[in-house]
Design a protein around this motif. Structure first.
Motif, PDB file in Angstrom:
ATOM      1  N   LYS A 173      36.005  55.603   5.897  1.00 31.98           N
ATOM      2  CA  LYS A 173      35.959  57.061   6.075  1.00 31.98           C
ATOM      3  C   LYS A 173      35.684  57.409   7.531  1.00 31.98           C
ATOM      4  O   LYS A 173      36.300  58.328   8.097  1.00 31.98           O
ATOM      5  CB  LYS A 173      34.882  57.662   5.175  1.00 31.98           C
ATOM      6  N   LEU A 174      34.758  56.702   8.135  1.00 32.07           N
ATOM      7  CA  LEU A 174      34.456  56.945   9.544  1.00 32.07           C
ATOM      8  C   LEU A 174      35.672  56.627  10.404  1.00 32.07           C
ATOM      9  O   LEU A 174      35.965  57.337  11.372  1.00 32.07           O
ATOM     10  CB  LEU A 174      33.259  56.093   9.974  1.00 32.07           C
ATOM     11  N   GLY A 175      36.398  55.576  10.017  1.00 30.11           N
ATOM     12  CA  GLY A 175      37.607  55.209  10.745  1.00 30.11           C
ATOM     13  C   GLY A 175      38.671  56.285  10.702  1.00 30.11           C
ATOM     14  O   GLY A 175      39.427  56.460  11.663  1.00 30.11           O
ATOM     15  N   ASP A 176      38.738  57.024   9.608  1.00 29.54           N
ATOM     16  CA  ASP A 176      39.689  58.135   9.509  1.00 29.54           C
ATOM     17  C   ASP A 176      39.422  59.186  10.579  1.00 29.54           C
ATOM     18  O   ASP A 176      40.337  59.874  11.041  1.00 29.54           O
ATOM     19  CB  ASP A 176      39.594  58.802   8.133  1.00 29.54           C
ATOM     20  N   GLN A 177      38.161  59.299  10.955  1.00 28.71           N
ATOM     21  CA  GLN A 177      37.756  60.387  11.858  1.00 28.71           C
ATOM     22  C   GLN A 177      37.637  59.957  13.317  1.00 28.71           C
ATOM     23  O   GLN A 177      37.896  60.749  14.222  1.00 28.71           O
ATOM     24  CB  GLN A 177      36.419  60.956  11.364  1.00 28.71           C
ATOM     25  N   ILE A 178      37.263  58.700  13.569  1.00 26.65           N
ATOM     26  CA  ILE A 178      37.059  58.275  14.960  1.00 26.65           C
ATOM     27  C   ILE A 178      37.941  57.083  15.347  1.00 26.65           C
ATOM     28  O   ILE A 178      37.912  56.658  16.499  1.00 26.65           O
ATOM     29  CB  ILE A 178      35.582  57.917  15.228  1.00 26.65           C
ATOM     30  N   GLY A 179      38.694  56.562  14.386  1.00 27.58           N
ATOM     31  CA  GLY A 179      39.525  55.384  14.626  1.00 27.58           C
ATOM     32  C   GLY A 179      38.897  54.149  14.007  1.00 27.58           C
ATOM     33  O   GLY A 179      37.679  53.949  14.106  1.00 27.58           O
ATOM     34  N   SER A 180      39.718  53.327  13.367  1.00 32.01           N
ATOM     35  CA  SER A 180      39.209  52.155  12.649  1.00 32.01           C
ATOM     36  C   SER A 180      38.482  51.182  13.569  1.00 32.01           C
ATOM     37  O   SER A 180      37.409  50.653  13.230  1.00 32.01           O
ATOM     38  CB  SER A 180      40.369  51.432  11.948  1.00 32.01           C
ATOM     39  N   ASP A 181      39.060  50.912  14.748  1.00 29.82           N
ATOM     40  CA  ASP A 181      38.439  49.964  15.668  1.00 29.82           C
ATOM     41  C   ASP A 181      37.057  50.435  16.101  1.00 29.82           C
ATOM     42  O   ASP A 181      36.102  49.650  16.154  1.00 29.82           O
ATOM     43  CB  ASP A 181      39.321  49.767  16.904  1.00 29.82           C
ATOM     44  N   GLN A 182      36.942  51.711  16.416  1.00 27.49           N
ATOM     45  CA  GLN A 182      35.661  52.259  16.843  1.00 27.49           C
ATOM     46  C   GLN A 182      34.638  52.207  15.709  1.00 27.49           C
ATOM     47  O   GLN A 182      33.462  51.901  15.938  1.00 27.49           O
ATOM     48  CB  GLN A 182      35.841  53.708  17.317  1.00 27.49           C
ATOM     49  N   ALA A 183      35.063  52.514  14.495  1.00 24.62           N
ATOM     50  CA  ALA A 183      34.156  52.494  13.350  1.00 24.62           C
ATOM     51  C   ALA A 183      33.631  51.083  13.097  1.00 24.62           C
ATOM     52  O   ALA A 183      32.427  50.879  12.884  1.00 24.62           O
ATOM     53  CB  ALA A 183      34.866  53.024  12.102  1.00 24.62           C
ATOM     54  N   LEU A 205      15.719  53.100  13.695  1.00 21.72           N
ATOM     55  CA  LEU A 205      17.086  52.877  13.224  1.00 21.72           C
ATOM     56  C   LEU A 205      18.007  53.980  13.742  1.00 21.72           C
ATOM     57  O   LEU A 205      19.117  53.703  14.218  1.00 21.72           O
ATOM     58  CB  LEU A 205      17.115  52.837  11.696  1.00 21.72           C
ATOM     59  N   LYS A 206      17.570  55.209  13.665  1.00 23.72           N
ATOM     60  CA  LYS A 206      18.370  56.324  14.166  1.00 23.72           C
ATOM     61  C   LYS A 206      18.638  56.164  15.666  1.00 23.72           C
ATOM     62  O   LYS A 206      19.739  56.456  16.148  1.00 23.72           O
ATOM     63  CB  LYS A 206      17.660  57.645  13.892  1.00 23.72           C
ATOM     64  N   ALA A 207      17.630  55.705  16.394  1.00 27.51           N
ATOM     65  CA  ALA A 207      17.791  55.510  17.834  1.00 27.51           C
ATOM     66  C   ALA A 207      18.840  54.447  18.132  1.00 27.51           C
ATOM     67  O   ALA A 207      19.616  54.570  19.089  1.00 27.51           O
ATOM     68  CB  ALA A 207      16.452  55.136  18.460  1.00 27.51           C
ATOM     69  N   LEU A 208      18.882  53.393  17.295  1.00 31.82           N
ATOM     70  CA  LEU A 208      19.878  52.327  17.475  1.00 31.82           C
ATOM     71  C   LEU A 208      21.288  52.867  17.270  1.00 31.82           C
ATOM     72  O   LEU A 208      22.196  52.588  18.058  1.00 31.82           O
ATOM     73  CB  LEU A 208      19.624  51.190  16.487  1.00 31.82           C
ATOM     74  N   ILE A 209      21.466  53.599  16.200  1.00 34.48           N
ATOM     75  CA  ILE A 209      22.793  54.145  15.908  1.00 34.48           C
ATOM     76  C   ILE A 209      23.251  55.058  17.038  1.00 34.48           C
ATOM     77  O   ILE A 209      24.397  54.969  17.501  1.00 34.48           O
ATOM     78  CB  ILE A 209      22.776  54.908  14.563  1.00 34.48           C
ATOM     79  N   LYS A 210      22.356  55.918  17.498  1.00 28.54           N
ATOM     80  CA  LYS A 210      22.710  56.832  18.586  1.00 28.54           C
ATOM     81  C   LYS A 210      23.035  56.060  19.866  1.00 28.54           C
ATOM     82  O   LYS A 210      24.000  56.382  20.583  1.00 28.54           O
ATOM     83  CB  LYS A 210      21.567  57.808  18.850  1.00 28.54           C
ATOM     84  N   LYS A 211      22.255  55.012  20.157  1.00 29.29           N
ATOM     85  CA  LYS A 211      22.475  54.220  21.360  1.00 29.29           C
ATOM     86  C   LYS A 211      23.878  53.628  21.389  1.00 29.29           C
ATOM     87  O   LYS A 211      24.601  53.753  22.383  1.00 29.29           O
ATOM     88  CB  LYS A 211      21.443  53.092  21.428  1.00 29.29           C
ATOM     89  N   TYR A 212      24.277  53.006  20.298  1.00 27.34           N
ATOM     90  CA  TYR A 212      25.571  52.329  20.294  1.00 27.34           C
ATOM     91  C   TYR A 212      26.730  53.305  20.128  1.00 27.34           C
ATOM     92  O   TYR A 212      27.833  53.046  20.617  1.00 27.34           O
ATOM     93  CB  TYR A 212      25.584  51.233  19.235  1.00 27.34           C
ATOM     94  N   ALA A 213      26.492  54.416  19.471  1.00 28.18           N
ATOM     95  CA  ALA A 213      27.521  55.458  19.408  1.00 28.18           C
ATOM     96  C   ALA A 213      27.782  55.996  20.815  1.00 28.18           C
ATOM     97  O   ALA A 213      28.939  56.171  21.228  1.00 28.18           O
ATOM     98  CB  ALA A 213      27.091  56.578  18.480  1.00 28.18           C
ATOM     99  N   ASP A 214      26.711  56.203  21.572  1.00 30.58           N
ATOM    100  CA  ASP A 214      26.861  56.682  22.947  1.00 30.58           C
ATOM    101  C   ASP A 214      27.585  55.657  23.804  1.00 30.58           C
ATOM    102  O   ASP A 214      28.458  56.005  24.613  1.00 30.58           O
ATOM    103  CB  ASP A 214      25.489  56.990  23.554  1.00 30.58           C
ATOM    104  N   GLU A 215      27.239  54.377  23.641  1.00 29.70           N
ATOM    105  CA  GLU A 215      27.882  53.314  24.419  1.00 29.70           C
ATOM    106  C   GLU A 215      29.384  53.263  24.159  1.00 29.70           C
ATOM    107  O   GLU A 215      30.174  52.979  25.064  1.00 29.70           O
ATOM    108  CB  GLU A 215      27.253  51.955  24.094  1.00 29.70           C
ATOM    109  N   LEU A 216      29.773  53.539  22.919  1.00 27.46           N
ATOM    110  CA  LEU A 216      31.191  53.487  22.550  1.00 27.46           C
ATOM    111  C   LEU A 216      31.895  54.824  22.761  1.00 27.46           C
ATOM    112  O   LEU A 216      33.087  54.947  22.503  1.00 27.46           O
ATOM    113  CB  LEU A 216      31.324  53.062  21.075  1.00 27.46           C
ATOM    114  N   GLY A 217      31.140  55.804  23.222  1.00 29.44           N
ATOM    115  CA  GLY A 217      31.734  57.119  23.452  1.00 29.44           C
ATOM    116  C   GLY A 217      32.073  57.859  22.170  1.00 29.44           C
ATOM    117  O   GLY A 217      33.031  58.635  22.120  1.00 29.44           O
ATOM    118  N   ILE A 218      31.290  57.617  21.132  1.00 24.68           N
ATOM    119  CA  ILE A 218      31.546  58.220  19.822  1.00 24.68           C
ATOM    120  C   ILE A 218      30.611  59.406  19.602  1.00 24.68           C
ATOM    121  O   ILE A 218      29.393  59.286  19.741  1.00 24.68           O
ATOM    122  CB  ILE A 218      31.337  57.193  18.691  1.00 24.68           C
ATOM    123  N   GLN A 219      31.182  60.530  19.254  1.00 22.49           N
ATOM    124  CA  GLN A 219      30.411  61.714  18.907  1.00 22.49           C
ATOM    125  C   GLN A 219      30.350  61.821  17.383  1.00 22.49           C
ATOM    126  O   GLN A 219      31.343  62.144  16.734  1.00 22.49           O
ATOM    127  CB  GLN A 219      31.067  62.966  19.505  1.00 22.49           C
TER     128      GLN A 219
END
Length: 288
Positions: A173-183, A205-219
């Motif tokens: 589902k996340l891949g549908d919205q941001i791209g499969s590779d990014q998800a 845990l929330k901080a980890l998710i935000k950190k790596y989302a930011d690194e990958l340029g994912i909003q």
């Protein structure tokens, strides 16, 4: 050959997360799963396509089994009323990892299957997933886990099955919205962080998710973010041998590095230049 190598590279881009070994199976053993609602002709065609050995064990998967593990995560209409997806799992030597290939699977990618299967405890196997026509692929994981239980004669806990399916669907589902590779990359990076230095509370845990989302340029939207938090919280509650995660990831890095450095790898990259260049750069970036 090119398709096989590309699938292999994509599978290796996933973080491998094993649970404790359930049992040993013999190298070369094959088990076939067939959707219960295939016609006899379709079953024959599936077996031929999968090149199933004449002595391969065959098990069937029902639509009821599919709904049992997917109803929480996928609309019932998407699952449908018939079990169609089929697969063959052939066990390979210890330490060889998983290689997943698909045909007529429109939604779940090879890497998503790989990640979910290893979360469920499946390892060291070549897996081929197919259908006589295009299907989403959500139901195939149910059959593969059932096949593994039959092969090892050990049950996979209901909790693990549920989380494996949740992981697969959440990533798709996340891949549908941001791209499969990014998800896939985001899920992999968070898993790596959990393995190396597990968060002690939900805020970490929330901080980890935000950190790596930011690194990958994912909003991430609030809904996407919360879905990932829920998924990883459940994963952390599982009896996963996280000490093995680093070793598994290092093996994946070594395989990718060795292939890309080889003459075959360089030739392969040159042939793909211009078409898959961005994908190859993405795969390589996962291991920097």
């Amino acid at each position: 050959m090119k398709t096989k190598l590309l699938s292999w590279l994509l599978a290796l881009s996933v973080l491998f997360v094993p649970v404790s070994a359930l049992a040993d199976v013999a190298e070369g053993d094959s088990i076939v799963t067939l959707g219960e609602n295939l016609t006899e002709q379709q079953k024959t065609e599936m077996l031929q396509e999968m090149k199933a050995p004449s002595d391969a064990q065959i098990i069937t998967v029902s639509n009821a089994e599919e709904h049992k593990y997917l109803d929480q995560y996928v609309p019932k209409a998407q699952i449908g009323t018939k079990a169609i997806s089929s697969s063959i799992i052939t066990y390979t030597k210890a330490g060889s990892g998983l290689i997943v290939q698909t045909k007529n699977i429109s939604w779940v990618t090879d890497a998503m299957y790989t990640n979910a299967l290893i979360t469920a405890g499946v390892k060291d196997a070549n897996i081929y997933i197919t259908a006589p026509f295009s299907v989403s692929g959500t139901a195939a994981l149910t059959g593969l886990m059932k096949a593994y239980e039959v092969a090892t004669n050990k049950p996979i806990s209901e909790e693990v099955k549920q989380v494996a399916n949740q992981e697969m669907v959440t990533t798709a589902k996340l891949g549908d919205q941001i791209g499969s590779d990014q998800a896939v990359a985001l899920v992999a990076k968070v898993k790596e962080a959990i393995a190396n230095d597990p968060p002690q509370n939900v805020e970490e845990l929330k901080a980890l998710i935000k950190k790596y989302a930011d690194e990958l340029g994912i909003q991430l939207t609030d809904e996407q973010f919360n879905n990932l938090v829920t998924l990883f919280q459940k994963m952390q509650s599982l009896n996963i041998d996280w000490n093995q995660v680093g070793d598994q990831l290092n093996q994946a890095k070594e395989k990718v590095t060795a292939f890309l450095s080889s003459d075959e790898g360089q030739t392969f990259l040159e042939q793909l230049k211009g078409i898959f260049a961005s994908f190859i750069d993405f795969v390589k970036s996962l291991f920097k």
